[in-house]
Design a protein around this motif. Structure first.
Motif, PDB file in Angstrom:
ATOM      1  N   LYS A  50       0.881  -4.336   6.907  1.00 47.61           N
ATOM      2  CA  LYS A  50       0.396  -3.846   5.513  1.00 47.61           C
ATOM      3  C   LYS A  50      -0.953  -2.983   5.546  1.00 47.61           C
ATOM      4  O   LYS A  50      -1.710  -3.354   6.337  1.00 47.61           O
ATOM      5  N   ASP A  52      -1.806  -1.174   2.831  1.00 42.33           N
ATOM      6  CA  ASP A  52      -2.165  -0.763   1.531  1.00 42.33           C
ATOM      7  C   ASP A  52      -3.649  -0.132   1.455  1.00 42.33           C
ATOM      8  O   ASP A  52      -4.355  -0.582   1.827  1.00 42.33           O
ATOM      9  N   SER A  70       3.992  -1.768   4.385  1.00 44.08           N
ATOM     10  CA  SER A  70       3.666  -1.543   3.023  1.00 44.08           C
ATOM     11  C   SER A  70       2.440  -0.523   3.243  1.00 44.08           C
ATOM     12  O   SER A  70       1.550  -0.741   3.817  1.00 44.08           O
ATOM     13  N   ALA A  90       7.323   0.333   1.900  1.00 41.21           N
ATOM     14  CA  ALA A  90       6.795   0.524   0.352  1.00 41.21           C
ATOM     15  C   ALA A  90       5.922   1.668   0.443  1.00 41.21           C
ATOM     16  O   ALA A  90       4.722   1.345   0.967  1.00 41.21           O
TER      17      ALA A  90
END
Length: 125
Positions: A50, A52, A70, A90
């Motif tokens: 992750k 993000d 992500s 993502a």
């Protein structure tokens, strides 16, 4: 940190600007909001990582594995993803630019709408 095992690591707002993380294993790690600007992540494993809202500008991800990673709302202007694997990654609202290098044949994510344009578009009946 070349080749380091950082799988399952958790850190918010970590700063690894210019770090050499080539061939490191960051599987299932969480570094949301981190700063990896100019970092070398060539050949790194970032499966389900992750990132993000991370700052990844000018970072190198050549031949890295970012499957299911992500990068929602990450800043990737000037990053090099040549040869990287991005299956099911993502990439919503990612901020890239013309100097961002994507893998050959990869459809670069659409630029997020400008807030001013969005405001005008929603104000029009």
């Amino acid at each position: 940190l070349t080749g380091a095992n950082l799988s399952d690591a958790r850190a918010t707002t970590v700063t690894w600007t210019g770090a050499n993380l080539a061939r490191a294993d960051l599987t299932d790690a969480e570094f949301a909001g981190g700063d990896f600007s100019g970092a070398a992540l060539d050949g790194a494993t970032l499966i389900r990582t992750k990132l993000d809202a991370a700052r990844l500008g000018s970072a190198r991800f050549t031949d890295a594995d970012l499957n299911r990673a992500s990068l929602v709302a990450a800043e990737v202007c000037g990053a090099d993803f040549s040869g990287a694997r991005l299956e099911l990654a993502a990439l919503e609202r990612v901020s890239s630019c013309d100097s961002t290098r994507w893998p050959e044949g990869f459809a670069a994510p659409a630029a997020p709408p400008d807030e001013a344009e969005t405001a005008v578009a929603t104000a029009v009946p």
